[in-house]
Design an enzyme around this catalytic site. Structure first.
Site, mmCIF file in Angstrom:
data_model
loop_
_atom_site.group_PDB
_atom_site.id
_atom_site.type_symbol
_atom_site.label_atom_id
_atom_site.label_comp_id
_atom_site.label_asym_id
_atom_site.label_seq_id
_atom_site.Cartn_x
_atom_site.Cartn_y
_atom_site.Cartn_z
ATOM 1 C CG ASP A 20 -1.666 -1.266 1.464
ATOM 2 O OD1 ASP A 20 -1.116 -2.350 1.198
ATOM 3 O OD2 ASP A 20 -2.815 -1.173 1.909
ATOM 4 C CG HIS A 22 -1.919 4.462 2.472
ATOM 5 N ND1 HIS A 22 -3.244 4.791 2.280
ATOM 6 C CD2 HIS A 22 -1.931 3.218 3.033
ATOM 7 C CE1 HIS A 22 -4.013 3.811 2.704
ATOM 8 N NE2 HIS A 22 -3.248 2.831 3.153
ATOM 9 C CG ASP A 49 -5.581 1.155 0.571
ATOM 10 O OD1 ASP A 49 -6.643 1.239 -0.078
ATOM 11 O OD2 ASP A 49 -5.549 0.814 1.769
ATOM 12 C CG ASN A 75 -9.577 0.088 2.394
ATOM 13 O OD1 ASN A 75 -8.426 -0.242 2.097
ATOM 14 N ND2 ASN A 75 -9.846 0.729 3.515
ATOM 15 C CG HIS A 76 -7.660 4.218 1.977
ATOM 16 N ND1 HIS A 76 -7.842 5.291 2.812
ATOM 17 C CD2 HIS A 76 -7.364 3.165 2.776
ATOM 18 C CE1 HIS A 76 -7.649 4.909 4.068
ATOM 19 N NE2 HIS A 76 -7.350 3.611 4.059
ATOM 20 C CG HIS A 184 -7.101 -4.139 3.967
ATOM 21 N ND1 HIS A 184 -7.587 -2.851 3.891
ATOM 22 C CD2 HIS A 184 -8.035 -4.844 4.682
ATOM 23 C CE1 HIS A 184 -8.748 -2.776 4.528
ATOM 24 N NE2 HIS A 184 -9.038 -3.970 5.013
#
Length: 219
Positions: A20, A22, A49, A75-76, A184
């Protein structure tokens, strides 16, 4: 778009898988430099993500348009989509979970870019490596990998949000695939549960972005 996209073996270069991101664009570039990533020959697969919690989320949202980058939706990305299209409680949930970077950007442009990026972010990818198959989803695979082909709403939610396997420390292998790589859930170090490899080392908190050669997954 199909729920899963399949990739033949890379015959000219290497394949890498990254955790991820981010919004940690600089960490990604540094990690790629450490392995001498060749944007012409190599491929980079991401467990999702790309955005939130990091200041360079907009830059990371443009990664799916690069010819060497192959991500799945996390999910983001879905939190952002809900917020930008529905507002209200969805907006509040996004802000609480790291969406505040968007307040400094042009919202219609963020929405436009996200919709475009999602066309390049299927729910799953399957990659041939050394004659074997590696599956990539954001959070959790169904017990049988082939179920992704016809995933309904419940399966899609599991793929993007699920944590039941890691909560149970379930080691039963996912059938129909040699290995699955997911993100995740933040862990201290990359961890195997059966044939599922968890690689999210919490780059936005720890500064540690996991980038591994796909061959190491099958070693």
């Amino acid at each position: 778009m199909r729920l899963i996209q399949k990739h033949d073996q890379n015959m000219t270069g290497r394949d890498f898988i990254v955790s991820d991101i981010h919004g940690q664009y600089d960490l990604l570039i540094e990690a790629m430099a450490r392995v001498d990533f060749d944007k012409i020959k190599d491929r980079l697969f991401c467990v999702g993500d790309l955005i939130d919690r990091g200041a360079d989320s907009l830059k990371c949202l443009s990664l799916p348009f690069e010819p060497w980058f192959f991500g799945v939706r996390g999910n983001h990305e879905m939190l952002a989509l809900e917020a930008l299209e529905r507002g209200g409680n969805a907006e509040s949930l996004w802000m609480i979970n790291g969406g505040t970077w968007a307040n400094k950007e042009n919202r219609p442009e963020v929405h436009r870019l996200l919709l475009k990026a999602l066309k390049y972010l299927p729910y799953a990818r399957q990659v041939e490596v050394m004659g074997q198959q590696i599956g990539i989803v954001h959070a959790e695979s169904p017990a049988d990998w082939s179920m992704i082909e016809d995933a309904g709403p419940a399966e899609k939610e599991q793929i993007v949000w699920g944590r039941s396997r890691i909560k149970r420390m379930e080691k039963t292998p996912v059938t129909g695939i040699d290995a699955v790589v997911v993100g995740h859930t933040i862990i201290e170090r990359p961890t195997w549960l059966g044939n599922v490899f968890y690689i999210d080392t919490g780059a936005f908190q720890t500064g540690r972005l996991t980038l591994i050669n796909a061959r190491e997954v099958l070693a």
